[in-house]
Design a protein around this motif. Structure first.
Motif, mmCIF file in Angstrom:
data_model
loop_
_atom_site.group_PDB
_atom_site.id
_atom_site.type_symbol
_atom_site.label_atom_id
_atom_site.label_comp_id
_atom_site.label_asym_id
_atom_site.label_seq_id
_atom_site.Cartn_x
_atom_site.Cartn_y
_atom_site.Cartn_z
ATOM 1 N N GLY A 143 49.837 40.186 47.711
ATOM 2 C CA GLY A 143 50.313 39.398 46.585
ATOM 3 C C GLY A 143 49.174 39.049 45.642
ATOM 4 O O GLY A 143 48.010 39.380 45.877
ATOM 5 N N LEU A 144 49.509 38.369 44.557
ATOM 6 C CA LEU A 144 48.496 37.993 43.577
ATOM 7 C C LEU A 144 47.439 37.074 44.182
ATOM 8 O O LEU A 144 46.283 37.084 43.756
ATOM 9 N N LYS A 145 47.833 36.282 45.188
ATOM 10 C CA LYS A 145 46.861 35.388 45.812
ATOM 11 C C LYS A 145 45.747 36.165 46.504
ATOM 12 O O LYS A 145 44.647 35.640 46.698
ATOM 13 N N GLY A 146 46.027 37.428 46.873
ATOM 14 C CA GLY A 146 44.998 38.248 47.496
ATOM 15 C C GLY A 146 43.858 38.545 46.538
ATOM 16 O O GLY A 146 42.714 38.719 46.960
ATOM 17 N N LEU A 147 44.169 38.599 45.242
ATOM 18 C CA LEU A 147 43.143 38.859 44.231
ATOM 19 C C LEU A 147 42.304 37.625 43.943
ATOM 20 O O LEU A 147 41.290 37.711 43.228
ATOM 21 N N TYR A 148 42.723 36.484 44.477
ATOM 22 C CA TYR A 148 41.981 35.243 44.250
ATOM 23 C C TYR A 148 41.600 34.562 45.562
ATOM 24 O O TYR A 148 41.370 33.353 45.599
ATOM 25 N N ALA A 149 41.506 35.345 46.642
ATOM 26 C CA ALA A 149 41.047 34.807 47.918
ATOM 27 C C ALA A 149 39.592 34.355 47.787
ATOM 28 O O ALA A 149 38.753 35.074 47.260
ATOM 29 N N GLY A 150 39.312 33.141 48.234
ATOM 30 C CA GLY A 150 37.951 32.618 48.135
ATOM 31 C C GLY A 150 37.588 32.138 46.753
ATOM 32 O O GLY A 150 36.402 31.976 46.438
ATOM 33 N N PHE A 151 38.591 31.902 45.915
ATOM 34 C CA PHE A 151 38.310 31.515 44.529
ATOM 35 C C PHE A 151 37.591 30.162 44.447
ATOM 36 O O PHE A 151 36.668 29.990 43.634
ATOM 37 N N LEU A 152 37.993 29.208 45.284
ATOM 38 C CA LEU A 152 37.387 27.874 45.231
ATOM 39 C C LEU A 152 35.890 27.911 45.536
ATOM 40 O O LEU A 152 35.090 27.388 44.748
ATOM 41 N N PRO A 153 35.452 28.528 46.667
ATOM 42 C CA PRO A 153 34.002 28.596 46.888
ATOM 43 C C PRO A 153 33.278 29.440 45.845
ATOM 44 O O PRO A 153 32.107 29.195 45.554
ATOM 45 N N ALA A 154 33.973 30.416 45.271
ATOM 46 C CA ALA A 154 33.351 31.227 44.221
ATOM 47 C C ALA A 154 33.072 30.384 42.992
ATOM 48 O O ALA A 154 31.988 30.457 42.400
ATOM 49 N N VAL A 155 34.065 29.592 42.584
ATOM 50 C CA VAL A 155 33.879 28.713 41.433
ATOM 51 C C VAL A 155 32.804 27.673 41.726
ATOM 52 O O VAL A 155 31.918 27.420 40.899
ATOM 53 N N LEU A 156 32.882 27.086 42.918
ATOM 54 C CA LEU A 156 31.889 26.079 43.305
ATOM 55 C C LEU A 156 30.497 26.687 43.325
ATOM 56 O O LEU A 156 29.539 26.119 42.777
ATOM 57 N N GLY A 157 30.357 27.861 43.965
ATOM 58 C CA GLY A 157 29.059 28.499 44.071
ATOM 59 C C GLY A 157 28.494 28.909 42.730
ATOM 60 O O GLY A 157 27.309 28.700 42.448
ATOM 61 N N SER A 158 29.334 29.490 41.878
ATOM 62 C CA SER A 158 28.861 29.935 40.571
ATOM 63 C C SER A 158 28.481 28.757 39.689
ATOM 64 O O SER A 158 27.457 28.780 39.010
ATOM 65 N N THR A 159 29.329 27.712 39.699
ATOM 66 C CA THR A 159 29.054 26.545 38.870
ATOM 67 C C THR A 159 27.766 25.860 39.304
ATOM 68 O O THR A 159 26.901 25.545 38.477
#
Length: 243
Positions: free
Chosen positions: A63-79
């Motif tokens: 599903g579409l959520k598979g394309l955004y797995a780990g999005f929260l740590p990615a945003v946190l890490g990048s920011t």
């Protein structure tokens, strides 16, 4: 504006830029991570033919959520990474330029970028490890799957110990050269472009010489140079972080 205030504003701008970049390009980051660990011998990762096929397969199976797995740590890490990077980079430049009226040399820019990159890598490696683990979860996984960033952190600490949070730190520190190459290339290309335009038109400041297209060209060129040189370290780090 004081130098201290400028540093904090620059750090904030870097954090916002990091968030925007991750949000826009995250599905491609998922695909990149999965390609990096798939050497054809691992059975718990789907085989993708190319980028388009990978996106289609992930969407179909997860599903579409598979394309955004780990999005929260990615945003946190990048920011956090970009915010800290600009802050540490500014502090390092301030130290090298103290009591100096002349512009910083290429060596000073390189040292500043390398120092900032090493500090950021030490601070954020646990976030990137969790992001990688979440990105690699798929329907073929046989082991217990993480339900989110907190569950991943708790499970890793319980089953593997706190040292597991720093898996991939070695190649991560080698990737310090990525930021060093990018910012050094950026500064040098900017200097060349400003000198060239100053010869064509008279202006009081560099800010009046370069437009948005010039800055986009500078950023893209310096990023490509850094990626081409340091990408093998990214592959090694990703494979080191696999559970």
């Amino acid at each position: 504006m004081s130098l201290s205030q400028w540093q904090w504003e620059t750090a904030t701008a870097g954090a916002v830029a990091g968030f925007a970049t991750v949000a826009a390009m995250y599905p491609l980051d998922i695909v990149r991570t999965r390609f990096q660990v798939n050497d054809g011998r691992v059975t718990n990762f789907p085989a993708y033919k190319n980028t388009a096929h990978a996106i289609f397969t992930i969407t179909r199976l997860e599903g579409l959520k598979g394309l955004y797995a780990g999005f929260l740590p990615a945003v946190l890490g990048s920011t956090v990474s970009w915010g800290l990077y600009f802050f540490f980079y500014g502090r390092a430049k301030q130290r090298y330029s103290k009591n100096r009226e002349e512009k910083l040399s290429s060596g000073h820019h390189l040292a500043s970028a390398a120092e900032a990159g090493a500090l950021v890598s030490l601070c954020t490696n646990p976030i990137w490890l969790i992001k990688t683990r979440l990105q690699l979860q798929n329907p073929l996984h046989q082991s217990r799957r993480y339900s989110g960033i907190y569950d991943a952190l708790r499970t890793i600490l319980r089953e593997e110990g706190w040292t597991a949070l720093y898996k991939g730190l070695g190649p991560g520190l080698l990737m310090v050269s990525h930021g060093a190459i990018q910012f050094t290339a950026y500064e040098e290309l900017r200097r060349i472009m400003v000198d060239y335009k100053e010869k064509k038109q008279k202006s009081e400041g560099a800010s009046n010489l370069l437009n948005s297209f010039d800055y986009a060209l500078l950023g893209g060129s310096s990023k490509i140079a850094a990626i081409l040189i340091t990408y093998p370290f990214q592959v090694i780090r990703t494979r080191a972080q696999v559970k």
